[in-house]
Design a protein around this motif. Sequence first.
Motif, PDB file in Angstrom:
ATOM      1  N   ALA A   1     -39.801   4.880  12.229  1.00 33.40           N
ATOM      2  CA  ALA A   1     -40.714   4.105  13.073  1.00 33.40           C
ATOM      3  C   ALA A   1     -40.594   4.598  14.507  1.00 33.40           C
ATOM      4  O   ALA A   1     -39.486   4.919  14.961  1.00 33.40           O
TER       5      ALA A   1
ATOM      6  N   GLY B   1     -29.488   5.798  22.536  1.00 29.75           N
ATOM      7  CA  GLY B   1     -29.631   5.750  21.075  1.00 29.75           C
ATOM      8  C   GLY B   1     -29.450   4.368  20.481  1.00 29.75           C
ATOM      9  O   GLY B   1     -29.212   4.241  19.277  1.00 29.75           O
TER      10      GLY B   1
ATOM     11  N   THR C   1     -26.552   6.832  13.416  1.00 32.52           N
ATOM     12  CA  THR C   1     -27.307   5.694  12.876  1.00 32.52           C
ATOM     13  C   THR C   1     -26.388   4.818  12.033  1.00 32.52           C
ATOM     14  O   THR C   1     -26.388   3.591  12.153  1.00 32.52           O
TER      15      THR C   1
ATOM     16  N   GLU D   1     -34.278   9.123   6.854  1.00 30.63           N
ATOM     17  CA  GLU D   1     -34.719   7.990   7.687  1.00 30.63           C
ATOM     18  C   GLU D   1     -34.375   8.163   9.160  1.00 30.63           C
ATOM     19  O   GLU D   1     -34.889   7.452  10.009  1.00 30.63           O
TER      20      GLU D   1
ATOM     21  N   SER E   1     -31.838  12.792  15.974  1.00 27.43           N
ATOM     22  CA  SER E   1     -31.162  14.106  15.890  1.00 27.43           C
ATOM     23  C   SER E   1     -31.328  14.707  14.503  1.00 27.43           C
ATOM     24  O   SER E   1     -31.585  15.913  14.361  1.00 27.43           O
TER      25      SER E   1
ATOM     26  N   SER F   1     -33.423  18.050  13.414  1.00 27.46           N
ATOM     27  CA  SER F   1     -32.812  19.138  12.618  1.00 27.46           C
ATOM     28  C   SER F   1     -33.683  19.498  11.419  1.00 27.46           C
ATOM     29  O   SER F   1     -33.862  20.676  11.101  1.00 27.46           O
TER      30      SER F   1
HETATM   31  N1  LIG Z   1     -36.876   4.038  14.525  1.00 33.72           N
HETATM   32  C1  LIG Z   1     -36.387   4.470  13.384  1.00 33.72           C
HETATM   33  O1  LIG Z   1     -37.085   4.552  12.355  1.00 33.72           O
HETATM   34  C2  LIG Z   1     -34.969   4.888  13.309  1.00 33.72           C
HETATM   35  C3  LIG Z   1     -34.155   4.796  14.415  1.00 33.72           C
HETATM   36  N2  LIG Z   1     -32.843   5.181  14.351  1.00 33.72           N
HETATM   37  C4  LIG Z   1     -32.033   5.049  15.559  1.00 33.72           C
HETATM   38  O2  LIG Z   1     -31.474   6.306  15.912  1.00 33.72           O
HETATM   39  C5  LIG Z   1     -30.231   6.073  16.573  1.00 33.72           C
HETATM   40  C6  LIG Z   1     -29.281   7.222  16.371  1.00 33.72           C
HETATM   41  O3  LIG Z   1     -29.928   8.465  16.489  1.00 33.72           O
HETATM   42  P1  LIG Z   1     -29.155   9.788  16.948  1.00 33.72           P
HETATM   43  O4  LIG Z   1     -28.233   9.443  18.059  1.00 33.72           O
HETATM   44  O5  LIG Z   1     -30.170  10.833  17.184  1.00 33.72           O
HETATM   45  O6  LIG Z   1     -28.205  10.144  15.743  1.00 33.72           O
HETATM   46  P2  LIG Z   1     -28.377  10.424  14.177  1.00 33.72           P
HETATM   47  O7  LIG Z   1     -28.357   9.153  13.432  1.00 33.72           O
HETATM   48  O8  LIG Z   1     -29.483  11.383  13.951  1.00 33.72           O
HETATM   49  O9  LIG Z   1     -26.966  11.132  13.866  1.00 33.72           O
HETATM   50  C7  LIG Z   1     -26.654  12.354  14.487  1.00 33.72           C
HETATM   51  C8  LIG Z   1     -25.246  12.749  14.102  1.00 33.72           C
HETATM   52  O10 LIG Z   1     -25.228  13.079  12.710  1.00 33.72           O
HETATM   53  C9  LIG Z   1     -24.301  14.135  12.493  1.00 33.72           C
HETATM   54  N3  LIG Z   1     -24.967  15.251  11.789  1.00 33.72           N
HETATM   55  C10 LIG Z   1     -24.437  15.908  10.734  1.00 33.72           C
HETATM   56  N4  LIG Z   1     -25.266  16.832  10.276  1.00 33.72           N
HETATM   57  C11 LIG Z   1     -26.365  16.785  11.048  1.00 33.72           C
HETATM   58  C12 LIG Z   1     -27.577  17.519  11.029  1.00 33.72           C
HETATM   59  N5  LIG Z   1     -27.831  18.487  10.121  1.00 33.72           N
HETATM   60  N6  LIG Z   1     -28.485  17.249  11.987  1.00 33.72           N
HETATM   61  C13 LIG Z   1     -28.258  16.282  12.901  1.00 33.72           C
HETATM   62  N7  LIG Z   1     -27.121  15.522  12.950  1.00 33.72           N
HETATM   63  C14 LIG Z   1     -26.181  15.781  12.020  1.00 33.72           C
HETATM   64  C15 LIG Z   1     -23.748  14.546  13.826  1.00 33.72           C
HETATM   65  O11 LIG Z   1     -22.522  13.888  13.975  1.00 33.72           O
HETATM   66  C16 LIG Z   1     -24.750  13.985  14.806  1.00 33.72           C
HETATM   67  O12 LIG Z   1     -24.156  13.650  16.029  1.00 33.72           O
HETATM   68  C17 LIG Z   1     -29.680   4.806  15.923  1.00 33.72           C
HETATM   69  O13 LIG Z   1     -29.003   4.015  16.824  1.00 33.72           O
HETATM   70  C18 LIG Z   1     -30.871   4.141  15.284  1.00 33.72           C
HETATM   71  O14 LIG Z   1     -31.127   2.866  15.803  1.00 33.72           O
HETATM   72  C19 LIG Z   1     -32.318   5.655  13.183  1.00 33.72           C
HETATM   73  C20 LIG Z   1     -33.091   5.772  12.065  1.00 33.72           C
HETATM   74  C21 LIG Z   1     -34.472   5.408  12.029  1.00 33.72           C
END
Ligand SMILES: NC(=O)C1=CN([C@@H]2O[C@H](COP(=O)(O)OP(=O)(O)OC[C@H]3O[C@@H](n4cnc5c(N)ncnc54)[C@H](O)[C@@H]3O)[C@@H](O)[C@H]2O)C=CC1
Length: 236
Positions: free
Chosen positions: A15, A27, A57, A165, A169, A173
């Motif tokens: 979303a 984040g 996440t 989902e 980041s 990727s």
């Molecule tokens: N609006 C929506 O639909 C969604 C929103 N979110 C939000 O996103 C926030 C977190 O997002 P981000 O900080 O970007 O972190 P993220 O959830 O994308 O996790 C990134 C972490 O995953 C690990 N990782 C391992 N392999 C990886 C790869 N191939 N590519 C990328 N990361 C890899 C690393 O430790 C990296 O720091 C959450 O707090 C959540 O609320 C999460 C999912 C859906």
Amino acid sequence: MDVHPDKLDITITFAQSLDGKLAGPDGAQIALSCSESMQITHRLRSTNNAILVGANTAINDNPQLNTRLLPTEEQRNPQPVVLDTNLRLPPGCKLVQNFVAGKGLQPWLLTPGSDDLDWHHRRRVLENAGARIMIYNPNSTSHVDSIPSILSTLSFNGVSSLMVEGGPSVIQSFFTAHNKYGSIIDRIIITVAPMFVGEDGVGYNLPRSDGKPAFIHKDSFLAGKDAIMVLEPTSA
Ligand SMILES: NC(=O)C1=CN([C@@H]2O[C@H](COP(=O)(O)OP(=O)(O)OC[C@H]3O[C@@H](n4cnc5c(N)ncnc54)[C@H](O)[C@@H]3O)[C@@H](O)[C@H]2O)C=CC1
Ligand SMILES: Nc1nc(O)c(N)c(N[C@@H]2O[C@H](COP(=O)(O)O)[C@@H](O)[C@H]2O)n1
């Protein structure tokens, strides 16, 4: 490098706000979807056999990644998968708790492994708590270049359809890997919430693809106040 012999069906879904943000400042989790679109997300979860999120996440949101918003007879929980390079997931998180309580599948934590003693200690603690640690072949230290290995590991372990989902980041990727390796993503389903988050929010970028759009529109519809858009790769 070949992506994998038995290609997974991959749906990227998330979303976003009108200004393209998925998360708030630093984040932080934000509620973007309304109840109607959230239910559609749960339905989508039920049609895939695995759901993948990044470690941030899993740590920030402490999600359940299940299908509890659907009527009981339609609930079919996907296999939860966390990309947890450094095994940072807290052993008391809901994914582990739900599994131990018999209310969810065993969470799989995917990591390239490590020689670090603390990493091995965290591995033992997480395994004792109930998580399954799965090591993929680290072709490089790059997150993007690890994606083919991650997908092979999932395919080898019986996953045929994967819902990615987030967060931003991980989505970034996958978009970059799709651009680099080709034929990874089968569709993108985006819920667009009618709100702005502002410049401190976190979004993603779509890499350039030889000057042509990498994904084209297939369908759009409304769910409550939100718009849901389906895109597919240009070559599909
Ligand atoms: N609006 C929506 O639909 C969604 C929103 N979110 C939000 O996103 C926030 C977190 O997002 P981000 O900080 O970007 O972190 P993220 O959830 O994308 O996790 C990134 C972490 O995953 C690990 N990782 C391992 N392999 C990886 C790869 N191939 N590519 C990328 N990361 C890899 C690393 O430790 C990296 O720091 C959450 O707090 C959540 O609320 C999460 C999912 C859906
Ligand atoms: N579709 C959607 N809309 C939002 O507004 C969101 N914040 C998210 N976030 C994703 O949903 C996970 C929470 O799942 P559970 O309710 O715990 O099952 C969260 O971790 C993000 O992946 N998604």
